[in-house]
Scaffold this motif. Structure first.
Motif, PDB file in Angstrom:
ATOM      1  N   LEU A  61     -20.347   3.737  17.178  1.00  0.00           N
ATOM      2  CA  LEU A  61     -21.788   3.616  17.362  1.00  0.00           C
ATOM      3  C   LEU A  61     -22.191   4.251  18.692  1.00  0.00           C
ATOM      4  CD1 LEU A  61     -24.532   2.296  16.414  1.00  0.00           C
ATOM      5  CD2 LEU A  61     -23.929   0.364  17.901  1.00  0.00           C
ATOM      6  N   VAL A  62     -23.270   5.025  18.652  1.00  0.00           N
ATOM      7  CA  VAL A  62     -23.873   5.547  19.880  1.00  0.00           C
ATOM      8  C   VAL A  62     -25.158   4.751  20.122  1.00  0.00           C
ATOM      9  CG1 VAL A  62     -24.888   7.542  21.043  1.00  0.00           C
ATOM     10  CG2 VAL A  62     -22.925   7.849  19.495  1.00  0.00           C
ATOM     11  N   PHE A  63     -25.295   4.195  21.323  1.00  0.00           N
ATOM     12  CA  PHE A  63     -26.466   3.389  21.669  1.00  0.00           C
ATOM     13  C   PHE A  63     -27.217   4.139  22.765  1.00  0.00           C
ATOM     14  CE2 PHE A  63     -27.951  -1.116  21.172  1.00  0.00           C
ATOM     15  CZ  PHE A  63     -29.103  -0.996  21.931  1.00  0.00           C
ATOM     16  N   LYS A  80     -27.283  14.419  12.219  1.00  0.00           N
ATOM     17  CA  LYS A  80     -26.955  15.638  11.487  1.00  0.00           C
ATOM     18  C   LYS A  80     -25.443  15.800  11.345  1.00  0.00           C
ATOM     19  CE  LYS A  80     -29.667  19.002  12.489  1.00  0.00           C
ATOM     20  NZ  LYS A  80     -30.297  20.173  13.195  1.00  0.00           N
ATOM     21  N   GLU A  81     -24.709  15.221  12.310  1.00  0.00           N
ATOM     22  CA  GLU A  81     -23.243  15.279  12.288  1.00  0.00           C
ATOM     23  C   GLU A  81     -22.626  14.007  11.712  1.00  0.00           C
ATOM     24  OE1 GLU A  81     -21.406  17.860  13.137  1.00  0.00           O
ATOM     25  OE2 GLU A  81     -23.106  19.115  13.760  1.00  0.00           O
ATOM     26  N   ASN A  82     -23.490  13.199  11.049  1.00  0.00           N
ATOM     27  CA  ASN A  82     -23.043  11.939  10.419  1.00  0.00           C
ATOM     28  C   ASN A  82     -22.442  10.956  11.424  1.00  0.00           C
ATOM     29  OD1 ASN A  82     -23.775  12.669   7.715  1.00  0.00           O
ATOM     30  ND2 ASN A  82     -21.989  14.029   7.681  1.00  0.00           N
ATOM     31  N   ILE A  83     -22.983  10.955  12.624  1.00  0.00           N
ATOM     32  CA  ILE A  83     -22.557   9.999  13.654  1.00  0.00           C
ATOM     33  C   ILE A  83     -23.574   8.878  13.714  1.00  0.00           C
ATOM     34  CG2 ILE A  83     -22.191   9.688  16.147  1.00  0.00           C
ATOM     35  CD1 ILE A  83     -21.272  12.719  16.089  1.00  0.00           C
ATOM     36  N   ARG A  84     -23.092   7.651  13.669  1.00  0.00           N
ATOM     37  CA  ARG A  84     -23.971   6.481  13.635  1.00  0.00           C
ATOM     38  C   ARG A  84     -24.591   6.277  15.019  1.00  0.00           C
ATOM     39  NH1 ARG A  84     -24.798   2.906   9.635  1.00  0.00           N
ATOM     40  NH2 ARG A  84     -24.983   0.653  10.015  1.00  0.00           N
ATOM     41  N   VAL A  85     -25.921   6.290  15.078  1.00  0.00           N
ATOM     42  CA  VAL A  85     -26.604   6.235  16.366  1.00  0.00           C
ATOM     43  C   VAL A  85     -27.800   5.295  16.277  1.00  0.00           C
ATOM     44  CG1 VAL A  85     -27.823   8.393  15.768  1.00  0.00           C
ATOM     45  CG2 VAL A  85     -27.818   7.585  18.136  1.00  0.00           C
ATOM     46  N   ARG A 258     -43.421   8.276   9.666  1.00  0.00           N
ATOM     47  CA  ARG A 258     -42.479   8.199  10.782  1.00  0.00           C
ATOM     48  C   ARG A 258     -41.891   6.785  10.869  1.00  0.00           C
ATOM     49  NH1 ARG A 258     -44.271  12.351  14.838  1.00  0.00           N
ATOM     50  NH2 ARG A 258     -46.181  13.310  14.038  1.00  0.00           N
ATOM     51  N   PRO A 259     -41.208   6.306   9.831  1.00  0.00           N
ATOM     52  CA  PRO A 259     -40.694   4.926   9.859  1.00  0.00           C
ATOM     53  C   PRO A 259     -39.803   4.677  11.070  1.00  0.00           C
ATOM     54  CG  PRO A 259     -39.639   6.195   8.118  1.00  0.00           C
ATOM     55  CD  PRO A 259     -40.772   7.026   8.610  1.00  0.00           C
ATOM     56  N   PHE A 260     -40.006   3.526  11.696  1.00  0.00           N
ATOM     57  CA  PHE A 260     -39.354   3.230  12.975  1.00  0.00           C
ATOM     58  C   PHE A 260     -38.025   2.527  12.759  1.00  0.00           C
ATOM     59  CE2 PHE A 260     -38.558   1.443  17.077  1.00  0.00           C
ATOM     60  CZ  PHE A 260     -39.249   2.238  17.976  1.00  0.00           C
ATOM     61  N   LYS A 261     -36.995   2.996  13.476  1.00  0.00           N
ATOM     62  CA  LYS A 261     -35.700   2.312  13.503  1.00  0.00           C
ATOM     63  C   LYS A 261     -35.230   2.258  14.949  1.00  0.00           C
ATOM     64  CE  LYS A 261     -33.437   2.907   9.001  1.00  0.00           C
ATOM     65  NZ  LYS A 261     -33.094   1.517   8.729  1.00  0.00           N
ATOM     66  N   GLY A 262     -35.155   1.073  15.503  1.00  0.00           N
ATOM     67  CA  GLY A 262     -34.730   0.945  16.890  1.00  0.00           C
ATOM     68  C   GLY A 262     -35.416  -0.225  17.565  1.00  0.00           C
ATOM     69  N   ASP A 302     -24.122  -6.366  16.320  1.00  0.00           N
ATOM     70  CA  ASP A 302     -24.519  -6.782  14.971  1.00  0.00           C
ATOM     71  C   ASP A 302     -26.006  -6.530  14.729  1.00  0.00           C
ATOM     72  OD1 ASP A 302     -21.929  -7.582  14.584  1.00  0.00           O
ATOM     73  OD2 ASP A 302     -22.333  -9.741  14.680  1.00  0.00           O
ATOM     74  N   LEU A 303     -26.830  -6.716  15.758  1.00  0.00           N
ATOM     75  CA  LEU A 303     -28.265  -6.459  15.615  1.00  0.00           C
ATOM     76  C   LEU A 303     -28.529  -4.968  15.404  1.00  0.00           C
ATOM     77  CD1 LEU A 303     -29.592  -8.915  18.330  1.00  0.00           C
ATOM     78  CD2 LEU A 303     -30.332  -8.889  15.935  1.00  0.00           C
ATOM     79  N   ALA A 304     -27.816  -4.133  16.136  1.00  0.00           N
ATOM     80  CA  ALA A 304     -27.968  -2.691  15.957  1.00  0.00           C
ATOM     81  C   ALA A 304     -27.559  -2.281  14.539  1.00  0.00           C
ATOM     82  CB  ALA A 304     -27.133  -1.943  16.991  1.00  0.00           C
ATOM     83  N   GLU A 305     -26.463  -2.856  14.069  1.00  0.00           N
ATOM     84  CA  GLU A 305     -25.997  -2.562  12.708  1.00  0.00           C
ATOM     85  C   GLU A 305     -27.022  -3.022  11.672  1.00  0.00           C
ATOM     86  OE1 GLU A 305     -22.119  -1.678  11.573  1.00  0.00           O
ATOM     87  OE2 GLU A 305     -23.264  -0.349  12.868  1.00  0.00           O
TER      88      GLU A 305
END
Length: 412
Positions: A61-63, A80-85, A258-262, A302-305
């Protein structure tokens, strides 16, 4: 145990890293932070090199901490590189990247805020200021490290503020466009929420102190201290903020495509006419994060996930009071010097996060405007405050200052 890369190296990112480390994860940080170096691995590389680094180190995970990375599209690059962020993408981060966009969104969807006008022409902006009532709030449209807001008390200050922002470009390109809005009176507070589409998971409300000096005097800063609980912000105020500001904003962003995630940070003002929106941020605040994460019992990982997986999750909190006191370089938020040795950091009872320091030959030196934040907890705010200032006195440096009145509004 997961491997987490935290992007950014200030006090907020130290607090995020500390929380994740306490949860048992392996920490990497983009940037140097002497506090994080005690338990994690600090790296230096270009943003474009991050996908390769994440794949090589098998980062789970990148935070992302700072707004500049989000506004510049780091999430898009990694996805774009399929890295979970964790964090909003570039299209969504405009909610903080452009105050004009944010104000227009509030106006379109009837989200309560101060009346305003936006200008890109200096002369037209000046004509507007000449005809305005004061105090008046003048904001650089773009991101300016929390310092792009000037409150003009009279016409002379209004003229000077506009000149500094649009002509002298003290906030660089952030001031190419300005938002001029009415001055709201009341109590300011911050409500941060984990948001995934229309799912909103609110955190505890906190209040920070923006002005540089005691009694709320001096220039606006990125924040000189923070505390909770806030006795003058009620549960009804918080519910009003959620129902009239935070949830409508999440829905509005969906409608805008522009659905928000974060993390959605709502800077709010309790006025005589109800709760109104001052601004949005699209990430953890600094210094709010430092005490929020000390109070949070639920796993941040866990919250980020949950946000990334579009799930709701209950957040559990410690029933304690918290306070954070910022130690800043003399001269901040204007010009200041770096490189002063800091002593007395060992053996403190409080948690100390590094906001702007560097290590050189085994010594910790000042390396920023805001340098350290001393965070303490207690059964009451008075207890937390006493503990924090007791440890502040033990830290020795020739070039640091702090406010002595953090939390005073809830101690009256």
């Amino acid at each position: 145990m997961a491997r987490v890369l935290v992007v950014g190296n200030g006090g907020r990112e130290h607090a995020i890293s500390d929380k994740l480390y306490r949860e048992g994860h392996e920490i990497f940080m983009l940037g140097e932070n002497p506090g994080v170096a005690q338990f994690g691995t600090c790296i230096t590389c270009e943003v474009g090199e991050l996908p390769a680094f994440c794949k090589e180190k098998e980062i789970d995970l990148v935070f992302v901490g700072p707004e500049a990375f989000l506004v510049d599209g780091i999430v898009d690059l990694l996805e774009k590189e399929n890295i979970r962020v964790f964090g909003p993408n570039k299209a969504t981060a405009i909610l903080e990247g452009s105050k004009a966009f944010a104000k227009d969104l509030m106006k379109k969807y009837d989200i309560p805020t101060a009346s305003y006008e936006t200008f890109t022409d200096y002369k037209k902006a000046m004509d507007y200021v000449e005809k305005s009532d004061f105090p008046l709030v003048i904001k650089a449209d773009g991101i300016a490290a929390g310092k792009g807001v000037i409150i003009a008390q009279n016409l002379e200050e209004g003229r000077e503020a506009l000149k500094e922002i649009m002509v002298d470009q003290i906030f660089a390109q952030a001031g190419a466009s300005v938002v001029i809005e009415e001055f709201l009176e009341g109590e300011e507070f911050s409500l941060l929420s984990f948001v995934s589409g229309d799912k909103v998971m609110p955190m505890k409300v906190v209040q920070d102190h923006k002005r540089a000096f005691d009694n709320d005097e001096g220039l606006n800063t990125g924040g000189m201290g923070v505390y909770m609980p806030i006795k003058h912000i009620t549960d009804l105020d918080i519910e009003e903020a959620l129902e009239k500001v935070v949830r409508p904003t999440a829905v509005a962003m969906i409608k805008e495509g522009r659905p928000f995630k974060g993390i959605l940070f709502a800077g709010l003002m309790k006025t005589k006419d109800g709760v109104k929106t001052i601004e949005y941020n699209v990430r953890f605040g600094d210094p709010e994060t430092e005490i929020i994460l000390l109070s949070m019992e639920t796993s941040l990982y866990d919250l980020a996930e949950a946000v990334l997986d579009d799930r709701e999750m209950e957040i559990k909190w410690k029933d304690r009071a918290y306070i954070g006191v910022v130690l800043a370089s003399k001269g901040y938020p204007e010009s200041y010097q770096k490189g002063f040795e800091i002593a007395g950091l060992d053996g403190l009872d409080s948690k100390v996060f590094h906001m702007g320091t560097k290590e050189s030959d085994g010594k910790i030196l000042t390396n920023g405007g805001r340098v350290l934040i001393v965070c303490a907890e207690g059964e009451t705010l008075a207890q937390a405050r006493e503990a924090a200032y007791k440890d502040v006195e033990k830290i020795k440096c020739d070039n640091l200052f702090c406010r002595k009145d953090i939390g005073h509004l809830s101690l009256k």
